[in-house]
Design a protein around this motif. Structure first.
Motif, PDB file in Angstrom:
ATOM      1  N   UNK A 135       0.809  -1.047   0.039  1.00 46.77           N
ATOM      2  CA  UNK A 135      -0.117   0.000  -0.113  1.00 46.77           C
ATOM      3  C   UNK A 135       0.876   1.246  -0.029  1.00 46.77           C
ATOM      4  N   UNK A 136       1.940   1.249   0.822  1.00 45.61           N
ATOM      5  CA  UNK A 136       2.939   2.330   0.824  1.00 45.61           C
ATOM      6  C   UNK A 136       3.418   2.404  -0.576  1.00 45.61           C
TER       7      UNK A 136
ATOM      8  N   UNK B 288      -8.662  -7.321  -0.045  1.00 44.55           N
ATOM      9  CA  UNK B 288      -7.708  -6.333   0.792  1.00 44.55           C
ATOM     10  C   UNK B 288      -6.938  -5.269  -0.263  1.00 44.55           C
ATOM     11  N   UNK B 289      -6.313  -6.065  -1.104  1.00 49.44           N
ATOM     12  CA  UNK B 289      -5.604  -5.183  -2.422  1.00 49.44           C
ATOM     13  C   UNK B 289      -6.191  -4.119  -2.969  1.00 49.44           C
ATOM     14  N   UNK B 290      -7.611  -4.372  -3.386  1.00 48.78           N
ATOM     15  CA  UNK B 290      -8.411  -3.403  -4.194  1.00 48.78           C
ATOM     16  C   UNK B 290      -8.793  -2.225  -3.061  1.00 48.78           C
ATOM     17  N   UNK B 291      -9.100  -2.849  -1.706  1.00 49.92           N
ATOM     18  CA  UNK B 291      -9.451  -1.867  -0.884  1.00 49.92           C
ATOM     19  C   UNK B 291      -8.227  -0.755  -0.405  1.00 49.92           C
TER      20      UNK B 291
ATOM     21  N   UNK C   6      -9.704   2.975  -0.915  1.00 50.57           N
ATOM     22  CA  UNK C   6     -10.353   3.132  -2.266  1.00 50.57           C
ATOM     23  C   UNK C   6     -11.565   3.680  -2.153  1.00 50.57           C
ATOM     24  N   UNK C   7     -12.416   3.430  -0.846  1.00 52.37           N
ATOM     25  CA  UNK C   7     -13.652   3.749  -0.740  1.00 52.37           C
ATOM     26  C   UNK C   7     -13.779   5.263  -0.274  1.00 52.37           C
ATOM     27  N   UNK C   8     -12.632   5.748  -0.027  1.00 49.70           N
ATOM     28  CA  UNK C   8     -12.445   7.246   0.398  1.00 49.70           C
ATOM     29  C   UNK C   8     -12.900   7.377   1.967  1.00 49.70           C
ATOM     30  N   UNK C   9     -12.749   6.239   2.555  1.00 42.78           N
ATOM     31  CA  UNK C   9     -12.774   6.263   4.302  1.00 42.78           C
ATOM     32  C   UNK C   9     -14.116   6.599   4.685  1.00 42.78           C
TER      33      UNK C   9
END
Length: 260
Positions: free
Chosen positions: A54-55, A81-84, A124-127
């Motif tokens: 992710x980093x 998890x990767x897509x998220x 990815x969902x903008x939290x």
């Protein structure tokens, strides 16, 4: 986020990327600053997991290059998890059947069409800040599964694999394929080349983009390989890796300075 990989795959001009196997965001900076259009973060052979990936993906975003992640297995939870985490494309290794490809595609899609778990509180969902329905509609377009076919079984089933709806691309794996076929890493073997050409032709016949690794550290051979595959309809190439390119640069400096 970063440049769209699907748009790059659809281009008719030569597009170059590489593998990221070193867990250093600075290397992503160098990849982007030196003109590569994308990188594939390698969580299969790289010695790191998703938290590090992710980093690295954030570094890709900062440099406006597309990125994908190669996962170790065809696991719907790991794909989710990767897509998220905001990595829009997943490279799934060792795909050998159309059913395995269907499973990978389903893991990239929300229900009721797919298996992807739904959580708005992710990167990815903008939290939970973005509109959920708009986010889902966008994800359905921009994410994708890339089928990495690298075994003799995969070659046998390639015509069914490339016709699986929803695949973003086919990636051929010449090195692993050479091992699977009994040639022990000789990816230059005529038999391996013939098998890869068969896979490429099957994908091109159904308009599925192809990503081709170019392993050779020799620049002239790499150019010849790209020209060869361009003639077969391939436009997207994964050149070397961060390790291969750095080792080549180190060798050039030591040879020049030491007079070897």
């Amino acid at each position: 986020m970063s440049r769209d990989l699907k748009s790059l795959l659809a281009r008719d001009q030569t597009t170059l990327g590489t593998w990221t196997q070193i867990a250093a965001p600075e290397l992503i900076d160098l990849i982007g600053l030196n003109g590569f259009a994308f990188t594939i973060i390698d969580c299969q052979h790289g010695p790191f997991g998703l938290e590090t990936a992710e980093k690295l993906a954030r570094a890709a975003d900062a440099n406006d290059i597309a990125c994908a992640i190669r996962l170790p297995t065809n696991d719907p939870v790991e794909i989710m998890k990767a897509l998220d985490a905001g990595i829009r494309h997943v490279v799934i290794p060792n795909l050998g059947t159309a059913q395995e490809a269907e499973r990978a595609v389903a893991a990239t899609r929300f229900g009721p069409q797919g298996l992807r778990g739904a959580c708005p509180c992710c990167r990815s969902g903008g939290h939970f800040i973005r509109n959920w329905k708009e986010y889902v509609a966008a994800e359905e377009v921009r994410v994708g599964a890339i089928a990495l076919v690298e075994t003799a079984t995969g070659v046998e089933n390639i015509e069914a694999i490339v016709q699986v709806p929803g695949l973003a691309a086919l990636m051929c794996g010449p090195f692993d394929l050479s091992v699977s076929m009994g040639f022990q890493g000789d990816w230059r073997s005529p038999e391996v080349l013939q098998a890869v050409e068969y896979m490429v032709a099957a994908a091109i016949a159904v308009d599925l983009p192809v990503m081709m690794p170019v392993f050779s550290p020799n620049k002239e051979e790499a150019k010849d390989l790209i020209e060869h595959w361009r003639g077969k309809g391939v436009t997207t190439f994964v050149v070397g890796s961060d390790k291969i390119l750095i080792a080549d640069a180190f060798a050039l400096w030591t040879e020049n300075l030491a007079g070897r």
